[in-house]
Design an enzyme around this catalytic site. Structure first.
Site, PDB file in Angstrom:
ATOM      1  N   SER A 152       0.841  -1.201   0.000  1.00  0.00           N
ATOM      2  CA  SER A 152       0.000   0.000   0.000  1.00  0.00           C
ATOM      3  C   SER A 152       0.873   1.246   0.000  1.00  0.00           C
ATOM      4  CB  SER A 152      -0.925   0.013   1.224  1.00  0.00           C
ATOM      5  OG  SER A 152      -0.177   0.312   2.395  1.00  0.00           O
TER       6      SER A 152
ATOM      7  N   SER B 129       0.792   3.700   2.261  1.00  0.00           N
ATOM      8  CA  SER B 129       0.736   4.379   3.563  1.00  0.00           C
ATOM      9  C   SER B 129       2.084   4.922   4.009  1.00  0.00           C
ATOM     10  CB  SER B 129       0.187   3.430   4.628  1.00  0.00           C
ATOM     11  OG  SER B 129       1.116   2.398   4.907  1.00  0.00           O
TER      12      SER B 129
ATOM     13  N   SER C  12      -3.054   6.892   5.971  1.00  0.00           N
ATOM     14  CA  SER C  12      -2.429   5.785   6.669  1.00  0.00           C
ATOM     15  C   SER C  12      -3.331   5.283   7.788  1.00  0.00           C
ATOM     16  CB  SER C  12      -1.076   6.228   7.255  1.00  0.00           C
ATOM     17  OG  SER C  12      -0.515   5.208   8.054  1.00  0.00           O
TER      18      SER C  12
END
Length: 270
Positions: free
Chosen positions: A89, A91, A229
């Site tokens: 991801s 984040s 996040s």
């Protein structure tokens, strides 16, 4: 990824180890006796075909005994030294990109038993600014990666998109507005008690004003892509028992299966 590879690896190593041990203490002595008897009866050296026939074992024994040394080495390396992970991801942008393959030091925070994750040798404690892989508190079968912001006993305040640690504001320096003509996010250099790193802030996301006190034996983790996040600001603290290791390097970038892996961005994680 909700898949306990460590448990599978331990199980395969254990099963193949039993096969290897059984072959060494039982089957191999039987083969040696047959070979010795055949050599005594033969007139001259035994043909290679005869030796091969005597030493032949069933497929499951051959597979188990040949797999065990490899699996054992992989288990030791992965459990106690270095483990690779892929970033799934965004984040941790801009520090880590989706598709980055990273290396994690498994012994930096102490040696732990595989699967059980029980520490049996103390080495270092996490420091503020470390990028850490840990087991997600709400579902420990999933690994997360974030930056350590709060240590045990710290008072963490997040106000107007800035961090305050024990009442001290952590400085932020604007590096760029992206894109320049119509800024959607800001590239910022953040200083966490002397540990500098880059982070993103979204222009249009509203500010949050919250405060936490980190309990003993726990840590407060936050992503560098600050407004995108899923971290301690939502689900709380990370217990020391859930730490996996310290991320220290990116060794490959491979965003999708059909793309070409790239080794042009090998770097140390800061």
């Amino acid at each position: 990824m909700d898949f306990d590879f460590a448990l599978v690896l331990v199980a395969l190593t254990f099963i193949s180890g039993i096969v290897w041990f059984y072959d060494r203490i039982s089957l191999k002595p039987q083969r040696d006796e047959k070979l010795k008897a055949a050599s005594a009866q033969a007139e001259g050296p035994l043909p290679d075909e005869a030796i091969e026939q005597i030493n032949r074992v069933s497929g499951w024994v051959d597979t188990g005994r040949s797999m065990f040394p490899v699996l054992f080495i992989v288990l030791v390396l992965r459990s106690f030294l270095v483990e690779p992970f892929q970033i799934p991801s965004g984040s941790m942008l801009p520090t880590l990109k989706i598709g980055d393959f990273i290396l994690v030091n498994k012994f930096h925070y102490g040696l732990r038993l595989p699967v059980l994750n029980t520490k049996f040798i103390e080495i270092n404690d996490p420091e503020r600014g470390d990028v850490v892989v840990f087991k997600f508190p709400e579902k420990p079968s999933i690994n997360y990666i974030k930056r350590v912001v709060g240590l045990p006993g710290d008072v963490i305040r997040y106000q107007n998109k800035k961090l305050f640690i024990n009442g001290k504001e952590q400085s932020q320096q604007l590096l760029a507005q992206l894109p320049p003509q119509n800024p959607q996010r800001l590239l910022i250099n953040e200083n966490l008690d002397g540990v500098e790193h880059q982070m993103y802030r979204d222009v249009r996301r509203p500010a949050q004003n919250m405060e936490w006190t980190v309990p003993e034996g726990h840590y407060f983790m936050v992503g560098d892509n600050r407004d995108n996040s899923n971290d301690s600001r939502r689900w709380g603290f990370v217990s020391e028992d859930l730490l996996v290791g310290k991320a220290f390097a990116v060794w490959m970038h491979w965003p999708t299966f059909l793309s070409i892996p790239s080794f042009g961005d090998v770097r140390v994680i800061e």
